[in-house]
Write an enzyme that holds these catalytic residues in place. Structure first.
Site, PDB file in Angstrom:
ATOM      1  N   ARG A 107       8.116   5.720  -5.747  1.00 44.90           N
ATOM      2  CA  ARG A 107       7.525   5.839  -7.076  1.00 44.90           C
ATOM      3  C   ARG A 107       7.386   4.455  -7.711  1.00 44.90           C
ATOM      4  NH1 ARG A 107      10.390   9.727 -11.426  1.00 44.90           N
ATOM      5  NH2 ARG A 107      11.994   8.106 -11.418  1.00 44.90           N
ATOM      6  N   SER A 108       6.190   4.207  -8.262  1.00 47.40           N
ATOM      7  CA  SER A 108       5.995   2.933  -8.965  1.00 47.40           C
ATOM      8  C   SER A 108       5.768   3.145 -10.456  1.00 47.40           C
ATOM      9  CB  SER A 108       4.829   2.151  -8.368  1.00 47.40           C
ATOM     10  OG  SER A 108       3.617   2.860  -8.487  1.00 47.40           O
ATOM     11  N   SER A 117       5.431  11.773  -5.565  1.00 48.29           N
ATOM     12  CA  SER A 117       6.276  10.577  -5.550  1.00 48.29           C
ATOM     13  C   SER A 117       7.679  10.853  -6.088  1.00 48.29           C
ATOM     14  CB  SER A 117       5.624   9.462  -6.370  1.00 48.29           C
ATOM     15  OG  SER A 117       5.536   9.820  -7.740  1.00 48.29           O
ATOM     16  N   GLY A 179       1.401   0.149  -7.961  1.00 46.04           N
ATOM     17  CA  GLY A 179       1.700   0.440  -6.564  1.00 46.04           C
ATOM     18  C   GLY A 179       0.842   1.550  -5.996  1.00 46.04           C
ATOM     19  N   HIS A 181      -1.651   3.195  -7.763  1.00 45.92           N
ATOM     20  CA  HIS A 181      -3.019   3.098  -8.270  1.00 45.92           C
ATOM     21  C   HIS A 181      -3.890   2.257  -7.339  1.00 45.92           C
ATOM     22  CE1 HIS A 181      -6.177   3.226 -11.266  1.00 45.92           C
ATOM     23  NE2 HIS A 181      -6.227   1.907 -11.316  1.00 45.92           N
ATOM     24  N   ILE A 238       5.104  -0.598  -0.228  1.00 50.12           N
ATOM     25  CA  ILE A 238       4.380  -1.761  -0.722  1.00 50.12           C
ATOM     26  C   ILE A 238       5.146  -2.302  -1.930  1.00 50.12           C
ATOM     27  CG2 ILE A 238       2.228  -2.594  -1.757  1.00 50.12           C
ATOM     28  CD1 ILE A 238       0.811  -0.330  -0.201  1.00 50.12           C
ATOM     29  N   TYR A 473     -11.221  12.486  -4.727  1.00 53.82           N
ATOM     30  CA  TYR A 473     -10.644  11.155  -4.913  1.00 53.82           C
ATOM     31  C   TYR A 473      -9.144  11.235  -4.675  1.00 53.82           C
ATOM     32  CZ  TYR A 473      -9.241   6.884  -7.473  1.00 53.82           C
ATOM     33  OH  TYR A 473      -8.692   5.685  -7.848  1.00 53.82           O
ATOM     34  N   TYR A 476      -6.537  11.346  -7.409  1.00 52.92           N
ATOM     35  CA  TYR A 476      -6.459  12.606  -8.151  1.00 52.92           C
ATOM     36  C   TYR A 476      -5.943  13.671  -7.187  1.00 52.92           C
ATOM     37  CZ  TYR A 476      -9.545  10.303 -11.563  1.00 52.92           C
ATOM     38  OH  TYR A 476     -10.104   9.445 -12.474  1.00 52.92           O
TER      39      TYR A 476
END
Length: 570
Positions: A107-108, A117, A179, A181, A238, A473, A476
């Site tokens: 989770r970012s 997440s 992260g 996005h 990441i 997408y 989403y």
């Protein structure tokens, strides 16, 4: 006999739950022991570990959550939350989770439409990157290193702090974490000029399943390709992105105007479909459709709000609108000039004159609610009759706080190849639709009612949007499209049902990269990219002659999917 069968079934279920609880408890204790034993400093690791016994556990779990759908008491919670301060703690968490059968959810920012997440049905740990918030701006070279726990708002703030004529193309909600996005694509009001966030990423730092710390050079171009739009959580953790900043003028111009059905909103939306994708790249005009109460008689009205951004002055914006879209009736007084960073606040509905400091606040500006979202792409203009059919859904009780957001494509989005990065929705798409429905009522029945409403609207839209396969997408996230099997094994064929919608033909390459970087599928969730699971499947995917039959299967799956969704809501 039937009574005995029911009793036996109930007993087996209770035994299963009990065994699951025992296994979870053992995993939890062994995982914690592993963290302490593998850490060089037990004091420092204890400062970043939270379990249900900690008084701050719930606040750490729920602070960044953007939807109440996943905060009910029966929502599965992590056995442990780790908020690392440096890379060694991430490496240790990966090692111990692998060793003791714990799934990791990364989770970012917490903006996760389906909660993937921070929610899992199996024993899991949240690796929360909230402490990874460093942003280093290199104004001279027009680049920045941004850690994955940073928010979009803080990124915009730090860029403006350094140089008001530099910006970046990301979303409008300032509390979104970069992260997830960036790894899913990342779009904003500059997409027609500069594309997506991931189109402007030039390096990254990732920790893989073997706990190696990799940059672009050491990870290789295939993995660097995959994490830019393919969802980073499928491939590792990441921890930072290097982005290319973009030039923005000292002054931009905007307008926001409302038009109701009584003011010809249907005809205006119909015309918008033709002109918005053809505007100059410097002009972005999106539409937000919602339901409001009339101030005169209290009757329900459907309102289309036209939001714009123009990378230039108000006079030129007015001239462009009068030339290309005179029906909208934009006036001189509608067009407002401001700086780019002021536009960021304006577009997110902050009051004019609000301090830029609000961009540093991680708590949502508006109150958190329940919501469900879906997405699709439009390649041919929807007829006025088709639009009018949509309005019927907005008369229903569940649509009180529903929205449709129409985001125009064209410009740079049509110039980039579908295979340049995993995000494939480029040339040929007029615009993207985001379906949203919000509600405040608590309980399962209210959730089911509103979710069924959006599924029925989505089903109604099927003839007018992408098909064979349908498109969506990735940021989403929508589990209605399909989910992976539980456990480490997930077939490529099964995952393709949802994967082809997000990534089209790029899904095959993503699976190849996954097979190389994480063959045992340690980094996984309900919609993570799977590795090819067998030599047969690898060979079959490589055979070109499979193309036609795979397409045929997708058509059948989609037809069944629409029927299934509709039957759930009858």
């Amino acid at each position: 006999m039937q009574q005995m069968d029911k009793s036996t079934t109930l007993l087996l279920s209770l035994v299963h739950v009990l065994l699951f609880s025992i296994v979870s408890a053992n995993n939890h204790e062994h995982f914690l022991q592993c963290l302490f034993l593998r850490s060089q400093n037990s004091t420092s690791i204890s400062a970043v570990i939270y379990n249900p016994k900690n008084s701050s556990y719930l606040s750490i779990l729920q602070i960044p959550t953007e939807t109440l759908r996943f905060t009910s008491p029966d929502t599965p919670r992590p056995l442990v939350i780790v908020t690392p301060l440096h890379e060694s703690q991430i490496q240790t968490t990966i090692y111990c989770a692998k060793r003791h059968g714990m799934q990791i959810r990364i989770r970012s920012g917490g903006h996760d439409y389906e909660g993937l997440s921070f929610v899992s049905k199996v024993p899991f740990v949240i690796l929360d990157l909230i402490n990874y918030q460093s942003i280093n701006i290199d104004g001279e070279n027009g680049t920045a290193w941004v850690q994955a726990g940073s928010t979009i708002g803080s990124l915009y703030y730090r860029i403006a702090e350094k140089n008001r004529t530099l910006g970046f193309l990301a979303g409008i909600c300032p509390t979104i974490g970069v992260g997830g996005h960036f790894s899913g694509g990342g779009f904003g009001a500059l997409l027609r000029k500069y594309g997506l966030a991931v189109d402007n990423i030039i390096d990254a730092c990732l920790i893989d399943v073997n706990r190696r710390i990799l940059d672009r050079k050491s990870m290789g171009e295939d993995l660097f390709w995959a994490i830019r739009g393919g969802g980073g959580a499928s491939f590792g953790v990441i921890i930072a992105w290097k982005i290319k900043l973009i030039p923005v003028p000292e002054t931009v111009a905007v307008f926001t105007v409302d038009r109701t059905l009584q003011q010809n909103a249907t005809k205006l939306i119909h015309k918008w479909q033709y002109v918005a994708p053809e505007f100059p790249q410097d002009l972005f005009v999106e539409i937000l459709i919602s339901r409001v109460n009339s101030t005169k008689d209290g009757k329900l009205m459907i309102r289309a709000t036209f939001h714009s951004l123009f990378l230039g002055g108000a006079e030129r914006l007015l001239s462009l609108m009068q030339e290309s879209f005179p029906e909208l009736g934009i006036l001189k007084e509608d067009c407002i000039e401001m700086s780019w960073i002021e536009f960021v606040l304006y577009f997110d509905a902050f009051p004019r004159g609000e301090s830029l400091d609000v961009l540093l606040d991680r708590t949502p500006y508006e109150s958190t609610r329940h919501y469900k979202a879906k997405s699709d792409y439009v390649r041919e203009p929807i007829s006025e009759k088709g639009l009018e059919g949509m309005w019927n859904f907005f008369d229903e009780d569940e649509a009180e706080a529903a929205e449709l957001i129409l985001v125009p494509y064209g410009g740079r989005m049509s110039e980039t190849s579908e295979s340049a990065i995993p995000f494939p929705h480029r040339a040929g798409n007029l615009y993207k639709i985001q379906h949203l429905v919000y509600w405040d009522e608590e309980g399962k029945e209210a959730s089911e009612r509103h979710i069924c409403w959006i599924r029925r609207l989505y089903g109604y839209m099927a003839p007018y949007v992408s098909k064979f396969p349908g498109a969506a997408y990735f940021n989403y996230r929508d589990l209605d499209l399909g989910v992976n099997e539980n456990g480490a094994y997930t077939s490529y064929a099964g995952a393709s049902i949802w994967g082809n919608k997000y990534f089209k033909n790029n899904f095959k390459k993503l699976a190849r990269v996954k097979t190389k970087i994480d063959p045992d599928n340690f980094f996984r969730n309900e919609q993570s990219v799977p590795p090819f699971s067998s030599p047969w499947e690898i060979r079959e995917r490589e055979r070109e002659c499979m193309g036609a039959s795979v397409k045929g299967k997708v058509v059948i799956v989609e037809a069944e999917e629409v029927v299934a969704v509709m039957s759930m809501c009858e």
